[in-house]
Design a protein around this motif. Structure first.
Motif, PDB file in Angstrom:
ATOM      1  N   THR A 189     -22.342 -12.293  12.250  1.00 44.32           N
ATOM      2  CA  THR A 189     -21.966 -12.573  10.866  1.00 44.32           C
ATOM      3  C   THR A 189     -21.690 -11.305  10.061  1.00 44.32           C
ATOM      4  O   THR A 189     -21.148 -11.389   8.960  1.00 44.32           O
ATOM      5  N   GLY A 190     -22.024 -10.143  10.585  1.00 44.75           N
ATOM      6  CA  GLY A 190     -21.753  -8.889   9.885  1.00 44.75           C
ATOM      7  C   GLY A 190     -20.503  -8.184  10.377  1.00 44.75           C
ATOM      8  O   GLY A 190     -20.249  -7.032   9.998  1.00 44.75           O
ATOM      9  N   LEU A 191     -19.692  -8.848  11.209  1.00 42.86           N
ATOM     10  CA  LEU A 191     -18.527  -8.184  11.817  1.00 42.86           C
ATOM     11  C   LEU A 191     -17.572  -7.618  10.763  1.00 42.86           C
ATOM     12  O   LEU A 191     -17.140  -6.459  10.861  1.00 42.86           O
ATOM     13  N   ILE A 192     -17.242  -8.396   9.756  1.00 41.62           N
ATOM     14  CA  ILE A 192     -16.254  -7.940   8.769  1.00 41.62           C
ATOM     15  C   ILE A 192     -16.764  -6.725   8.009  1.00 41.62           C
ATOM     16  O   ILE A 192     -16.045  -5.740   7.824  1.00 41.62           O
ATOM     17  N   GLU A 193     -18.011  -6.782   7.581  1.00 38.28           N
ATOM     18  CA  GLU A 193     -18.560  -5.644   6.838  1.00 38.28           C
ATOM     19  C   GLU A 193     -18.682  -4.419   7.742  1.00 38.28           C
ATOM     20  O   GLU A 193     -18.402  -3.290   7.321  1.00 38.28           O
ATOM     21  N   ARG A 194     -19.076  -4.641   8.992  1.00 32.63           N
ATOM     22  CA  ARG A 194     -19.237  -3.526   9.925  1.00 32.63           C
ATOM     23  C   ARG A 194     -17.905  -2.864  10.252  1.00 32.63           C
ATOM     24  O   ARG A 194     -17.827  -1.649  10.454  1.00 32.63           O
ATOM     25  N   GLU A 195     -16.824  -3.663  10.307  1.00 39.51           N
ATOM     26  CA  GLU A 195     -15.498  -3.139  10.641  1.00 39.51           C
ATOM     27  C   GLU A 195     -14.625  -2.967   9.399  1.00 39.51           C
ATOM     28  O   GLU A 195     -13.404  -3.018   9.474  1.00 39.51           O
ATOM     29  N   ARG A 196     -15.255  -2.764   8.275  1.00 38.69           N
ATOM     30  CA  ARG A 196     -14.550  -2.745   6.992  1.00 38.69           C
ATOM     31  C   ARG A 196     -13.407  -1.733   6.956  1.00 38.69           C
ATOM     32  O   ARG A 196     -12.317  -2.024   6.463  1.00 38.69           O
ATOM     33  N   GLU A 197     -13.651  -0.530   7.455  1.00 39.05           N
ATOM     34  CA  GLU A 197     -12.612   0.512   7.382  1.00 39.05           C
ATOM     35  C   GLU A 197     -11.374   0.111   8.185  1.00 39.05           C
ATOM     36  O   GLU A 197     -10.248   0.421   7.792  1.00 39.05           O
ATOM     37  N   LEU A 198     -11.577  -0.568   9.299  1.00 38.55           N
ATOM     38  CA  LEU A 198     -10.451  -0.994  10.129  1.00 38.55           C
ATOM     39  C   LEU A 198      -9.745  -2.212   9.531  1.00 38.55           C
ATOM     40  O   LEU A 198      -8.519  -2.285   9.525  1.00 38.55           O
ATOM     41  N   LEU A 199     -10.537  -3.143   8.997  1.00 33.41           N
ATOM     42  CA  LEU A 199      -9.973  -4.396   8.509  1.00 33.41           C
ATOM     43  C   LEU A 199      -9.425  -4.309   7.092  1.00 33.41           C
ATOM     44  O   LEU A 199      -8.558  -5.098   6.709  1.00 33.41           O
ATOM     45  N   LEU A 200      -9.942  -3.363   6.313  1.00 32.50           N
ATOM     46  CA  LEU A 200      -9.507  -3.217   4.918  1.00 32.50           C
ATOM     47  C   LEU A 200      -9.071  -1.779   4.655  1.00 32.50           C
ATOM     48  O   LEU A 200      -9.651  -1.076   3.820  1.00 32.50           O
ATOM     49  N   PRO A 201      -8.055  -1.305   5.357  1.00 32.18           N
ATOM     50  CA  PRO A 201      -7.618   0.075   5.182  1.00 32.18           C
ATOM     51  C   PRO A 201      -6.885   0.246   3.851  1.00 32.18           C
ATOM     52  O   PRO A 201      -6.380  -0.735   3.280  1.00 32.18           O
ATOM     53  N   PRO A 202      -6.814   1.474   3.346  1.00 28.27           N
ATOM     54  CA  PRO A 202      -6.007   1.698   2.140  1.00 28.27           C
ATOM     55  C   PRO A 202      -4.536   1.435   2.444  1.00 28.27           C
ATOM     56  O   PRO A 202      -4.103   1.516   3.603  1.00 28.27           O
ATOM     57  N   ALA A 203      -3.797   1.071   1.415  1.00 26.05           N
ATOM     58  CA  ALA A 203      -2.376   0.767   1.605  1.00 26.05           C
ATOM     59  C   ALA A 203      -1.664   1.970   2.213  1.00 26.05           C
ATOM     60  O   ALA A 203      -1.791   3.097   1.738  1.00 26.05           O
ATOM     61  N   ALA A 204      -0.919   1.729   3.287  1.00 23.89           N
ATOM     62  CA  ALA A 204      -0.222   2.819   3.980  1.00 23.89           C
ATOM     63  C   ALA A 204       1.075   3.149   3.261  1.00 23.89           C
ATOM     64  O   ALA A 204       1.712   2.286   2.645  1.00 23.89           O
ATOM     65  N   THR A 205       1.467   4.402   3.340  1.00 22.53           N
ATOM     66  CA  THR A 205       2.761   4.815   2.801  1.00 22.53           C
ATOM     67  C   THR A 205       3.866   4.172   3.629  1.00 22.53           C
ATOM     68  O   THR A 205       3.836   4.236   4.863  1.00 22.53           O
ATOM     69  N   PRO A 206       4.835   3.518   2.984  1.00 23.61           N
ATOM     70  CA  PRO A 206       5.908   2.888   3.770  1.00 23.61           C
ATOM     71  C   PRO A 206       6.693   3.921   4.565  1.00 23.61           C
ATOM     72  O   PRO A 206       7.041   4.989   4.061  1.00 23.61           O
ATOM     73  N   THR A 207       6.963   3.618   5.811  1.00 24.05           N
ATOM     74  CA  THR A 207       7.687   4.526   6.689  1.00 24.05           C
ATOM     75  C   THR A 207       9.179   4.523   6.334  1.00 24.05           C
ATOM     76  O   THR A 207       9.667   3.590   5.673  1.00 24.05           O
ATOM     77  N   PRO A 208       9.924   5.518   6.774  1.00 18.26           N
ATOM     78  CA  PRO A 208      11.381   5.499   6.563  1.00 18.26           C
ATOM     79  C   PRO A 208      12.032   4.229   7.115  1.00 18.26           C
ATOM     80  O   PRO A 208      12.971   3.708   6.523  1.00 18.26           O
ATOM     81  N   THR A 209      11.529   3.729   8.241  1.00 16.81           N
ATOM     82  CA  THR A 209      12.086   2.494   8.796  1.00 16.81           C
ATOM     83  C   THR A 209      11.869   1.316   7.851  1.00 16.81           C
ATOM     84  O   THR A 209      12.780   0.511   7.616  1.00 16.81           O
ATOM     85  N   VAL A 210      10.662   1.196   7.302  1.00 22.52           N
ATOM     86  CA  VAL A 210      10.375   0.106   6.357  1.00 22.52           C
ATOM     87  C   VAL A 210      11.263   0.243   5.124  1.00 22.52           C
ATOM     88  O   VAL A 210      11.821  -0.750   4.628  1.00 22.52           O
ATOM     89  N   LEU A 211      11.434   1.451   4.622  1.00 25.32           N
ATOM     90  CA  LEU A 211      12.277   1.657   3.430  1.00 25.32           C
ATOM     91  C   LEU A 211      13.742   1.339   3.740  1.00 25.32           C
ATOM     92  O   LEU A 211      14.461   0.792   2.883  1.00 25.32           O
ATOM     93  N   ALA A 212      14.190   1.655   4.945  1.00 23.99           N
ATOM     94  CA  ALA A 212      15.566   1.330   5.328  1.00 23.99           C
ATOM     95  C   ALA A 212      15.759  -0.191   5.389  1.00 23.99           C
ATOM     96  O   ALA A 212      16.774  -0.724   4.917  1.00 23.99           O
ATOM     97  N   ILE A 213      14.769  -0.908   5.953  1.00 25.13           N
ATOM     98  CA  ILE A 213      14.858  -2.372   6.000  1.00 25.13           C
ATOM     99  C   ILE A 213      14.810  -2.935   4.587  1.00 25.13           C
ATOM    100  O   ILE A 213      15.514  -3.915   4.262  1.00 25.13           O
ATOM    101  N   ALA A 214      13.992  -2.335   3.712  1.00 26.91           N
ATOM    102  CA  ALA A 214      13.942  -2.765   2.318  1.00 26.91           C
ATOM    103  C   ALA A 214      15.306  -2.608   1.656  1.00 26.91           C
ATOM    104  O   ALA A 214      15.765  -3.488   0.914  1.00 26.91           O
TER     105      ALA A 214
END
Length: 676
Positions: free
Chosen positions: A450-475
């Protein structure tokens, strides 16, 4: 069998019951609040009647009004679904006295299990294993604290009448007990009208495993195996699966026998769930019994091939159980993900608003005895349609996404793919979080507790990533496609104006244009250059080529080549926000056309605002107080859960616009605050 039943609920469970009833030739009556007048469950039933205003206490909790509608319409039975009146013994008794069948256990069984304290005493007599703790009547705070001290920390305070994770607190040490007890009692009183609590030893790294039981009026009892519901946030289930990973035949038999013993001890009839807490070494303890169908019942249906709602209807009509224990078997593996309108990055706070765009993966309705002996790989249970609104009055669930596979790996892979095709524009959702959860080593390796989410918080709730050039091109490609679609709709028929062409042609060459995207305060300028049949997008020093773009306005699907690699995404431009959906998960980017005025969205500094609509239930500071960063200042209650507003920095409280009991809107200034 019944000719007509009333469904005393809303949302996906009301739709689910209506579908099974229709298959059995049973007519259905819906009830609804003002907020649900045009809802999916109303459309799914043969008749529908208004209960009252949106708040549940004025509509879905009005047992007298529901019974009056049942009698007026000739409904022979009432299916309560889950939540609301499903575990209300007074309502079950009143229905019985008025000659209407309550599709659930007898009122005395609901009463026996309705109090967690009384239920534990009953289970102790039935020799069902219990967690060490106190579940007596003495509710004096000092006495309860003494019991917690004797049990040893950490302990779990639990509302005796509770459920759904409400009225529950983990106390790590003696000094925290008083504040946690007060908060727990307050939340329990608001949610259930009863602030009685019990104290238990908090089991370290426990798994939450429950057994589905069924009984009829002829003395037959069975269990339909187990579900693992260990993956939780704020004590509320997020992912459920059946069977439980790592379950041995011996332990399954022991837990099944204990669950049936619990049901027999209260003279149970119908569907019920006996919940256990399981230690890492396999020891299990009775937690509670839910005297109703559970939200997660679909995973049991998928692995057994049985329609549990049909079982409920047949048992309530006086028939025998469709199958006995030795006729039941497990086939394959099933997962359920609860897709919620909530913001995982803000402590999973519920989110409200209209579902302006909703696209879901291809899925099949559940049917008993599916062709080929296997259920569909993907199933969706939902009471929500595009254009509906998530309101603050009810649970913010959008859908239950269910997958089946021949083994856990296949079911997980199907869930991962289905989540990638579940797109929502409107309120915030947990879809991206669920996708990360599916791919996490802990979940994929079945290292569950029952503590999996809290224990893996950094992996499951990472800070928003900077969009890559590929993502910006698709945008950029998405914006072009949406602009072309709008231009095509606006162009006069037969127009041959070369300046209206969307090819980027100019007499002296090809057009280049700046396109600015943003995420939060970060700006991402790009330059798009037209090049005949393709485009190039410059992001900083990097250039990404786009070609073979294909846009389908009906499905919002965009495909083509980016950097020579094939891609497919879905795109929706709402106001100044571009929503991109693809295999990597949903992306949101701010975008304003060059001539648009984006407006000034700067907020007044230093003010703390309501994260969602709710009610102020406690003020923990006074005007003029000097406070420190992280200090709790105010408690608000929303959707029967408490949310604490804390100081963002050291400073001074300069104003308190609201008093205890006041209703507040999302974004309302709760506290005036001046940083030190």
């Amino acid at each position: 069998m019944f000719d007509k039943i009333l469904i005393a609920n809303r949302g996906e469970i009301a739709c689910r019951v209506a579908a099974t009833a229709r298959r059995l030739g049973i007519r259905t009556v819906a009830v609804y609040s003002d907020a649900d007048a045009r809802s999916r469950h109303v459309a799914a039933c043969d008749e529908a009647y208004r209960l009252g205003p949106a708040p549940a206490r004025e509509s879905y909790l009005r047992g007298d009004a529901i019974l009056e509608i049942a009698l007026r319409t000739g409904a022979q039975a009432i299916h309560p679904g889950y939540g609301f009146l499903s575990e209300n013994e007074q309502f079950a008794q009143a229905a019985s006295e008025r000659g209407v069948v309550f599709i659930g256990p007898p009122a005395k069984a609901i009463a026996a299990m309705g109090s967690k304290s009384a239920a534990k005493s009953l289970m102790e007599k039935a020799q069902v294993p219990l967690v060490p703790g106190y579940h007596g009547d003495d509710q004096d705070p000092a006495y309860l604290k003494g019991q917690a001290d004797a049990i040893g920390y950490p302990v779990l305070i639990k509302a005796s009448a509770g459920g759904g994770g409400k009225g529950m607190r983990i106390v790590a040490k003696h000094a925290e007990f008083d504040a946690m007890l007060a908060s727990c009692k307050r939340e329990a009183k608001n949610a259930f009208g009863d602030d009685t609590v019990l104290i238990e030893r908090y089991v370290q790294r426990p798994r939450h495993v429950e057994i589905q039981v069924f009984a009829d009026t002829h003395g037959n009892f069975v269990h339909l195996f187990e579900r693992d519901c260990s993956v939780q946030r704020r004590h509320q289930k997020v992912i459920e699966e059946a069977p439980a990973p790592g379950m041995t035949a011996e332990r399954r038999r022991a837990m099944g026998d204990a669950a049936v013993a619990a049901a027999r001890a209260v003279g149970y009839v119908g569907a019920g769930t006996v919940e256990f807490i399981v230690e890492p070494d396999g020891r299990f303890y009775f937690m509670e019994m839910n005297t109703r169908l559970q939200v997660e019942h679909p995973v049991t249906e998928m692995i057994t091939g049985q329609d549990l709602v049909e079982w409920q209807l047949r048992v309530a009509a006086g028939q025998r159980l469709p199958l006995l224990q030795d006729e039941l078997a497990i086939h394959g593996h099933s997962l359920e993900a609860r897709v919620y309108a909530e913001n995982p990055d803000k402590g999973f706070l519920p989110s409200t608003g209209q579902l302006r765009y909703l696209a879901t993966p291809a899925a099949a309705h559940f049917t008993v005895g599916a062709a080929g002996g296997e259920p569909a790989g993907v199933r969706i249970d939902s009471g929500i349609r595009e254009g509906d609104a998530i309101t603050p009055f009810y649970d913010p669930m959008i859908a239950k996404l269910i997958t089946w596979g021949r083994d856990r790996a296949e079911a997980t892979a199907r869930m991962d793919q289905a989540l990638a095709e579940f797109d929502v524009v409107g309120p915030a959702t947990n879809v991206a979080f669920l996708k990360r959860l599916m791919r996490s080593p802990a979940f994929s390796g079945a290292d569950l507790d029952t503590g999996l989410i809290e224990r893996e918080r950094e992996l499951l709730l990472p800070p928003a990533a900077t969009p890559t050039p590929t993502v910006l091109a698709i945008a950029a490609a998405a914006v072009l496609s949406i602009e072309d679609e709008a231009a095509a709709r606006a162009a006069p028929a037969g127009s041959a104006d070369p300046w209206a062409l969307r090819t980027g042609w100019r007499p002296c060459g090809w057009q280049s244009r700046p396109m600015g995207f943003r995420r939060g305060d970060a700006q991402f300028p790009v330059t798009l250059s037209y090049a005949g049949r393709g485009y190039s997008v410059q992001v900083g020093d990097e250039i990404v080529c786009l070609s073979d773009l294909a846009w389908n306005p009906a499905t919002r699907r965009l495909g083509g080549l980016v950097g020579g690699e094939a891609f497919e995404a879905r795109a929706v431009l709402e106001g100044e926000t571009l929503h991109l959906f693809g295999p990597s998960g949903p992306q949101q980017l701010g975008y304003a056309p060059p001539l648009a005025h984006a407006g000034d969205d700067a907020a007044e500094g230093g003010n703390l605002t309501a994260p969602m609509p709710g009610k102020v239930v406690a003020l923990l500071c006074a005007q003029g107080d000097r406070v420190s960063r992280g200090q709790p200042l105010l408690v608000m209650e929303a959707m029967k859960m408490e949310h604490t507003i804390a100081a963002p920095a050291d400073g001074e409280v300069t104003g308190l616009p609201f008093a205890v009991g006041d209703q507040v809107d999302e974004g309302a200034q709760l506290i005036g605050f001046a940083p030190a």
